[in-house]
Design an enzyme around this catalytic site. Structure first.
Site, mmCIF file in Angstrom:
data_model
loop_
_atom_site.group_PDB
_atom_site.id
_atom_site.type_symbol
_atom_site.label_atom_id
_atom_site.label_comp_id
_atom_site.label_asym_id
_atom_site.label_seq_id
_atom_site.Cartn_x
_atom_site.Cartn_y
_atom_site.Cartn_z
ATOM 1 N N GLU A 126 0.852 -1.190 0.000
ATOM 2 C CA GLU A 126 0.000 0.000 0.000
ATOM 3 C C GLU A 126 0.890 1.244 0.000
ATOM 4 O O GLU A 126 1.852 1.299 0.766
ATOM 5 C CB GLU A 126 -0.898 0.033 1.239
ATOM 6 C CG GLU A 126 -1.906 1.166 1.140
ATOM 7 C CD GLU A 126 -2.890 1.203 2.308
ATOM 8 O OE1 GLU A 126 -2.830 0.335 3.200
ATOM 9 O OE2 GLU A 126 -3.719 2.114 2.287
ATOM 10 N N ALA A 267 2.039 -0.227 10.892
ATOM 11 C CA ALA A 267 1.662 -1.594 10.584
ATOM 12 C C ALA A 267 0.842 -1.604 9.307
ATOM 13 O O ALA A 267 0.427 -0.550 8.825
ATOM 14 C CB ALA A 267 0.831 -2.184 11.720
ATOM 15 N N MET A 268 0.611 -2.812 8.778
ATOM 16 C CA MET A 268 -0.114 -2.927 7.514
ATOM 17 C C MET A 268 -1.058 -4.123 7.546
ATOM 18 O O MET A 268 -0.668 -5.217 7.960
ATOM 19 C CB MET A 268 0.915 -3.060 6.371
ATOM 20 C CG MET A 268 0.305 -3.266 5.010
ATOM 21 S SD MET A 268 -0.674 -1.822 4.474
ATOM 22 C CE MET A 268 -1.928 -2.644 3.502
ATOM 23 N N ASN A 270 -2.371 -6.285 5.466
ATOM 24 C CA ASN A 270 -2.431 -7.318 4.422
ATOM 25 C C ASN A 270 -3.323 -8.480 4.862
ATOM 26 O O ASN A 270 -3.238 -8.929 5.996
ATOM 27 C CB ASN A 270 -1.040 -7.876 4.164
ATOM 28 C CG ASN A 270 0.003 -6.794 4.082
ATOM 29 O OD1 ASN A 270 -0.112 -5.903 3.268
ATOM 30 N ND2 ASN A 270 0.988 -6.846 4.976
ATOM 31 N N HIS A 302 -6.681 -1.960 15.161
ATOM 32 C CA HIS A 302 -6.910 -1.220 13.915
ATOM 33 C C HIS A 302 -6.660 -2.119 12.697
ATOM 34 O O HIS A 302 -7.503 -2.216 11.798
ATOM 35 C CB HIS A 302 -5.994 0.013 13.894
ATOM 36 C CG HIS A 302 -6.087 0.842 12.660
ATOM 37 N ND1 HIS A 302 -6.829 1.992 12.601
ATOM 38 C CD2 HIS A 302 -5.534 0.692 11.427
ATOM 39 C CE1 HIS A 302 -6.727 2.514 11.386
ATOM 40 N NE2 HIS A 302 -5.930 1.738 10.656
ATOM 41 N N GLU A 303 -5.506 -2.777 12.691
ATOM 42 C CA GLU A 303 -5.184 -3.613 11.525
ATOM 43 C C GLU A 303 -6.159 -4.782 11.430
ATOM 44 O O GLU A 303 -6.596 -5.145 10.344
ATOM 45 C CB GLU A 303 -3.736 -4.132 11.592
ATOM 46 C CG GLU A 303 -2.667 -3.060 11.759
ATOM 47 C CD GLU A 303 -2.770 -1.895 10.805
ATOM 48 O OE1 GLU A 303 -3.289 -2.065 9.676
ATOM 49 O OE2 GLU A 303 -2.350 -0.774 11.179
ATOM 50 N N GLU A 325 -9.784 4.249 6.228
ATOM 51 C CA GLU A 325 -8.970 4.696 7.351
ATOM 52 C C GLU A 325 -9.788 5.459 8.403
ATOM 53 O O GLU A 325 -9.653 5.220 9.597
ATOM 54 C CB GLU A 325 -7.776 5.521 6.873
ATOM 55 C CG GLU A 325 -6.790 4.728 6.017
ATOM 56 C CD GLU A 325 -6.242 3.478 6.694
ATOM 57 O OE1 GLU A 325 -6.409 3.314 7.920
ATOM 58 O OE2 GLU A 325 -5.641 2.642 5.982
HETATM 59 N N1 B3K Z 1 -2.982 1.003 5.670
HETATM 60 C C1 B3K Z 1 -1.705 1.150 6.281
HETATM 61 C C2 B3K Z 1 -0.987 2.386 5.889
HETATM 62 C C3 B3K Z 1 -0.268 2.292 4.601
HETATM 63 C C4 B3K Z 1 0.589 3.501 4.352
HETATM 64 C C5 B3K Z 1 1.157 3.480 3.009
HETATM 65 N N2 B3K Z 1 2.052 4.587 2.760
HETATM 66 C C6 B3K Z 1 -1.785 1.073 7.769
HETATM 67 C C7 B3K Z 1 -3.086 1.416 8.352
HETATM 68 O O1 B3K Z 1 -3.604 2.488 8.244
HETATM 69 O O2 B3K Z 1 -3.668 0.560 8.935
HETATM 70 ZN ZN ZN Z 2 -5.525 1.846 8.702
#
Ligand code: B3K
Ligand code: ZN
Length: 880
Positions: A126, A267-268, A270, A302-303, A325
Site C-alpha cells: 500500500e 503496521a499494515m 495485508n 486497527h489492523e 482509514e
Molecule cells: N494502511 C496502512 C498504511 C499504509 C501507508 C502506506 N504509505 C496502515 C493502516 O492504516 O492501517
Molecule cells: Zn488503517
C-alpha cells in the site's frame, strides 16, 4: 523523479478499469543477490471496452525477462515498456498474461515493494508498491484471488508466508524449499504480502462466534519471543469486540502478525498476514512505555478491524482512502474507549486533533478528508484522512444515534462485501437505514480547513431566557477560497450554580422528563443561527462542544470565573479539561506579555479543585499538565504569528510557579499514588503512574530536592514510563553531569534493545538544554543510530524538529539546515520518510522570526536536481 515533472492526478478523472484480473498466480524465487517473480494474470476485458484498448499494467524498477499471452511470446510490436508501464495490445477478450521479472530486494531502500530488512524478505504494497514486484493493474478496484508459490533457501528462510491458507510445502534441491499459499478472498494488489526469513512463532487460537477455529500466529526474532503476549491478548480482545460491537467475524483459519524492524509506518493490514513495525507489536516493561502498550493494543485492533473495513470492502480509488482509514480509526477508538476509559480516550483524541490535525488543516498541505487531487498518494496518509476522517464518522453516529449507525454499518458491509467502493456508498447506507438526508453533511468530505464556531450569548433575566448565537466560518485553503457552512453537531449543556441545568429550547412542546434533559445536541448548519433556552432559573455558563462533538474550533469569550466553574462543576470530562487548558493558555499569554505576572488566583483555585476531585487519575493528569509547546504554537499562529521562544519562556515560568506554589500537593500526590505492585499495563496502574509522574515532574521543577528525588526514581524504576519521566526531568532541571550520568546508565542497560534505544535518541533530541544541534549531529554518528531505519530517523531527526522547538528554530537557522540535509539525503533513499520528515519546515508562514530562513531551506530543496514525487509535492505546495 521520472519522465519530467510529477503529474497531478484528479478524482474527477476516475475511470473504471478496462481490464479485470480474476485470478493471479505468482511464483517467487528468492535469492541473495536478486529475486525472480513469475506472474500469470487471468485477465478479461471489461464489458463495453473496445477491442483496440491495450492492457496497461503498472511496473517500476522491474527487469523484463519474459512476456507471453496464452503461452505465446508477445512480439515486440505488440508491447511498449517504460519506467512506469507495460502496455500490450492485440489481446483476446480474456486470457492469461505471463511475465517474468528480475528485482533486487536487498538494495531496495525505499521499504516499498519487496525488500530485505536484516535478512528478512518482506513486502509493503500500500498504496502503490505492488508495481515494484510485478506488472499489474495496481489500483484498488482490480480485485483478484491469489495463489503464491515461494521458493527460498531453507536455512536462511525457514518461514515462507503469504496471504490466505498454506496449501502445500516441499523440499527442493540445493537446500531450498517451497511453500504454496492460496487466498480465496478477492483482494486488491495493495493487500498482497510475502514474508520469508528466520522467525520464531508464538501461537494461540480464537474460536469465532460462528464456531470457526482460527490459529493466531505472531512471528518475531527469537530474542523477542517473550515480548508478544500483549499483542496476542490485544488481538483476541479485538476479535471478540468486533463480533460484539460491529457483528464482524473473522473469515479464514489463520491470522499472522509479523514484526519487522525496518518499516515505514506502524503496521499494515495485508489479508491474514499483517506486517508490523516491531515498535507496534513488541512489549516489555523495560522497553515499552504505558503509552506504547496502549498504542500496541489500538494498532493491533486497527489492523485487525481492517479485515472488514478495508479488505472485505475496499476503496474504489485512493481518493477514498478515508473510507477505510477514517472508519477504521473510529472503530479502533471505540475499542480503546471500551477497553479503558472512554473520557480519557476522548480527551486524548481531542488533544491530537487540536494540536496536530488543526495545524495540518491550516497549513500548505491542507486537504479535504476526500482529497480532490494529489501528486503522490503516500503524502495523503495524514491526520486529516485518518483522524478527521474518524471524527466525521463519529459525527454520523451522533446524528443518527448508535442504533441506526450500527444498522447502517451492517448494511454497508452486506451491500458491498467483495467490492471496491466510495465514501458516497458509505453515506448512502447510513441514509438508507435512517431515512436522513446527509447531502449537506457530505461537505465534510470535500472541504478542507477547520470550521470555526463563534458563539455569543445574551440573558433576559426577567423572562429567564438565555440565547446563544452561533456563527460558523471555514477559512480559505489552497484551491478552495469559498467555503459553505458544514453540519456541526454541537453537544452542549448549561451550567448553573449547583450543577447542570435542565434544558428547554424555545418552541419545544412539553418538558420531557427524561433522565437526561441536561444535554442537547444543537445542529449548527447555517452561517449564523440563534438558539433560545427558556425557563431558566439563573444565567448559565454554556458548556460547549461536550465530548468534542465535532472537529471545530470554538470561540466563546469565557471569563476566568466561568472557566473555573466549568473545571469545578461540569459533568463532562472534555469540557472540564478544555476549560482548564483555556485557563492555562490565558495565564501563559499573560506571562508572555508580562514575564513578572503573578500566578492567577483563579488558576490556583482550579488546580486545587482538580486535585481534590475524584476523577479518573489519567484525566486528572491531563488536566494538570501544561498545554504543549506545539499546541501553544498552533493557537498563536492561528491568531497571528507564533513566537516559539516566548512560548517556551512563559511555559517554563508557569511550570516553575505551579511547581513551587503547590509543592506540598505534588509531594502528597506523588507519595499517595506510588504503584507498589509489579508493573502491569492496566488502566488503573497507568492512571496512577500518569498522575504520580505529573507530580514528580513538578517536584523536580520546584527545587534540588525534587531533582534528587527524580534521580532516585530513575534508578528505582521497574518500567520504562517512570524511568523516562525521571530522565527527562533530570535532563531539564538537573546539572549537566546528573543528566549525563543517567543517559550513560540508560545506554548501558538497554543498548541491546533497539526499541529502548529509540527512546534514548528521542529524549536527547527533545532536550533543549545545551547545544541540541551538535548533540543530534553527534548522535547521527553513534552506533545506536541507523540512517536507514525509519524508527531511528523519526526518533532522532523527527524528535528534534517536532519536539525541540527552541533549538529547531534557532536564530541562525542551523536547525532548519540540519533537517534540510537529512531530507536531501533521504530523498533518494526513502522518499516516503523524507517527505514526512519535512512537515515542520512547511509551516514557515506561522513564525514571525525564522520564517524566511525556513522558506529559504525549502527553496534550496526545491532546486535539487532529482526530487522524488513525494518531496516534490510537499516542497512545492508549501512554497506556493
Ligand atoms: N494502511 C496502512 C498504511 C499504509 C501507508 C502506506 N504509505 C496502515 C493502516 O492504516 O492501517
Ligand atoms: Zn488503517
Amino acid at each position: 523523479m521520472r519522465d519530467g515533472q510529477p503529474k497531478t492526478i484528479f478524482l474527477s478523472d476516475y475511470q473504471a478499469p478496462a481490464f479485470t484480473v480474476s485470478h493471479t498466480e505468482l511464483h517467487f524465487e528468492l535469492f541473495d543477490k536478486h529475486s525472480l517473480v513469475h506472474a500469470r494474470l487471468h485477465f478479461r476485458r471489461a464489458d463495453g471496452v473496445s477491442e483496440d484498448t491495450p492492457l496497461q499494467l503498472n511496473g517500476q524498477e522491474l527487469e523484463l525477462l519474459a512476456l507471453a499471452v496464452d503461452g505465446q511470446k508477445v512480439a515486440s510490436a505488440h508491447y511498449e515498456l517504460s519506467d512506469d508501464f507495460l502496455r500490450i495490445d492485440g489481446l483476446p477478450q480474456s486470457g492469461v498474461l505471463e511475465t517474468s521479472a528480475r528485482i533486487y530486494p536487498q538494495s531496495n531502500t525505499s521499504l516499498e515493494g519487496l525488500y530485505r530488512s536484516r535478512g528478512l524478505f518482506c513486502t509493503q504494497c500500500e498504496a502503490e508498491g505492488f508495481r515494484k514486484i510485478t506488472w499489474f493493474p495496481d489500483r484498488p478496484d482490480v480485485m483478484s484471488t491469489y495463489s503464491v508459490t515461494i521458493d527460498a533457501d531453507a536455512g536462511q528462510c525457514p518461514e515462507l508466508l503469504s496471504n490466505g491458507n498454506l496449501m502445500h510445502s516441499e523440499e527442493l534441491a540445493e537446500g531450498r524449499h517451497r511453500a504454496v499459499w492460496e487466498d480465496p478472498h478477492p483482494k486488491p494488489s495493495y493487500l498482497f504480502a510475502l514474508v520469508a526469513g528466520d522467525l520464531q512463532r508464538v501461537e494461540d487460537s480464537f474460536t469465532t462466534v460462528g464456531g470457526r477455529d482460527v490459529r493466531l500466529i505472531i512471528l518475531v526474532e527469537e530474542k523477542d519471543l517473550d515480548k508478544c503476549a500483549h499483542a496476542m491478548d490485544s488481538l483476541k480482545r479485538s476479535m471478540r469486540w468486533d463480533e460484539e460491537r460491529f457483528g464482524r467475524e473473522y473469515d479464514l483459519d489463520v491470522f499472522h502478525i509479523v514484526a519487522v524492524d525496518d518499516f515505514n509506518m506502524g503496521a499494515m493490514e495485508n489479508k491474514s498476514l499483517n506486517i508490523f513495525n516491531t515498535s507496534c507489536v513488541l512489549a516489555a516493561p523495560d522497553t515499552t512505555t504505558d503509552l506504547g502498550y496502549q498504542r500496541i493494543e489500538s494498532i493491533v485492533a486497527h489492523e485487525y478491524f481492517h479485515n472488514w473495513s478495508g479488505n472485505r470492502v475496499t476503496c474504489r480509488d485512493w481518493f477514498q482512502l478515508s473510507l477505510k482509514e477514517g472508519f477504521t480509526v473510529f472503530r479502533d477508538a471505540e475499542f480503546s474507549a471500551d477497553m479503558g476509559s472512554r473520557s480519557l480516550k476522548r480527551v486524548e483524541d481531542a488533544m491530537t486533533m487540536r494540536t496536530l490535525q488543526f495545524a495540518e488543516d491550516a497549513g500548505p498541505m491542507a486537504h479535504p478528508v476526500r482529497p480532490a487531487s494529489f501528486i503522490e498518494i503516500s503524502n495523503f496518509y495524514t491526520l486529516t484522512v485518518y483522524e478527521k476522517g474518524a471524527e466525521v464518522v463519529r459525527m454520523i453516529q451522533t446524528l443518527l444515534g448508535e442504533e441506526d449507525f450500527r444498522r447502517g454499518s451492517d448494511l454497508y458491509f452486506e451491500r458491498h462485501d467483495g467490492q471496491a467502493v466510495t465514501c458516497d456508498d458509505f453515506i448512502a447506507a447510513m441514509e438508507d437505514v435512517s431515512g436522513k438526508d446527509l447531502t449537506d453533511f457530505k461537505r465534510w468530505y470535500s472541504q478542507a480547513g477547520t470550521p470555526e464556531l463563534s458563539i455569543r450569548d445574551s440573558w433576559d433575566e426577567e423572562q429567564g431566557i438565555y440565547t446563544l448565537t452561533v456563527s460558523q466560518q471555514t477559512p480559505a485553503s489552497l484551491g478552495q477560497s469559498e467555503k459553505s457552512p458544514v453540519v456541526i453537531p454541537l453537544a452542549m449543556g448549561l451550567l448553573g450554580e449547583a450543577g447542570n441545568l435542565r434544558i428547554k429550547l424555545d418552541g419545544e412542546m412539553t418538558d420531557i422528563e427524561s433522565e437526561d434533559n441536561t444535554h442537547r445536541i444543537l445542529i449548527a448548519d447555517k452561517p449564523t443561527q440563534t438558539f433560545r433556552f427558556t425557563e431558566l432559573p439563573e444565567r448559565p455558563t454554556p458548556a460547549l462542544l461536550r465530548g468534542f462533538s465535532a472537529p471545530v474550533r470554538v470561540d466563546y469569550p469565557y471569563s476566568r470565573e466561568q472557566l473555573l466553574a466549568l473545571v469545578s462543576r461540569d459533568d463532562d470530562d472534555f469540557v472540564r479539561w478544555d476549560a482548564m487548558q483555556q485557563l492555562m493558555v490565558s495565564a501563559l499569554q499573560e506571562l508572555q506579555e508580562n514575564p513578572e505576572a503573578a500566578l492567577d488566583p483563579i488558576l490556583e483555585t482550579a488546580v486545587n479543585a482538580i486535585c481534590s476531585q475524584i476523577l479518573d487519575p489519567a484525566v486528572q493528569a491531563d488536566m494538570l499538565r501544561l498545554p504543549s509547546e506545539t499546541y501553544l504554537s498552533e493557537l498563536a499562529s492561528h491568531a497571528g504569528k507564533a513566537d516559539v521562544h516566548g512560548i517556551f519562556r512563559a511555559r517554563e515560568s508557569l511550570r516553575k510557579s505551579l511547581a513551587k506554589v503547590f509543592r506540598e500537593r505534588w509531594a502528597s500526590l506523588f507519595e499517595g499514588l506510588r504503584v507498589t505492585e509489579p508493573y502491569a499495563p492496566t488502566g488503573e496502574q497507568i492512571g496512577s503512574r500518569a498522575l504520580a509522574n505529573v507530580a514528580l515532574d513538578y517536584l523536580a521543577t520546584a527545587d534540588d530536592q525534587g531533582v534528587a528525588l527524580a534521580r532516585d526514581y530513575y534508578f528505582a524504576a521497574d518500567n520504562l514510563t517512570n524511568r523516562l519521566v525521571a530522565l527527562r526531568a533530570v535532563l531539564r532541571e538537573g546539572s549537566a553531569e546528573r543528566g549525563e550520568e543517567l543517559l550513560e546508565d540508560f545506554y548501558q542497560r538497554f543498548c541491546g534493545e533497539a526499541l529502548a534505544m529509540n527512546h534514548w535518541l528521542l529524549v536527547q533530541a527533545e532536550n533543549s538544554v545545551g547545544d541540541s544541534i551538535s548533540r543530534v549531529r553527534a548522535l547521527m554518528q553513534h552506533p545506536a543510530y541507523d540512517s536507514r531505519n525509519p524508527n531511528k530517523i523519526r526518533s532522532l531527526i523527527g524528535g528534534f524538529a517536532n519536539g525541540n522547538a527552541v533549538q529547531f528554530h534557532r536564530e541562525d537557522g542551523a536547525g532548519y539546515q540540519l533537517l534540510g540535509e537529512v531530507v536531501e539525503a533521504l530523498n533518494a533513499q526513502n522518499p516516503q520518510i523524507a517527505s514526512r520528515l519535512l512537515a515542520p519546515l512547511t509551516r514557515w508562514k506561522n513564525y514571525a522570526a525564522g520564517g524566511d530562513l525556513m522558506r529559504a531551506e525549502l527553496q534550496r530543496l526545491s532546486e535539487l536536481p532529482s526530487l522524488s514525487p513525494d518531496v516534490y509535492e510537499v516542497v512545492n505546495k508549501s512554497l506556493a
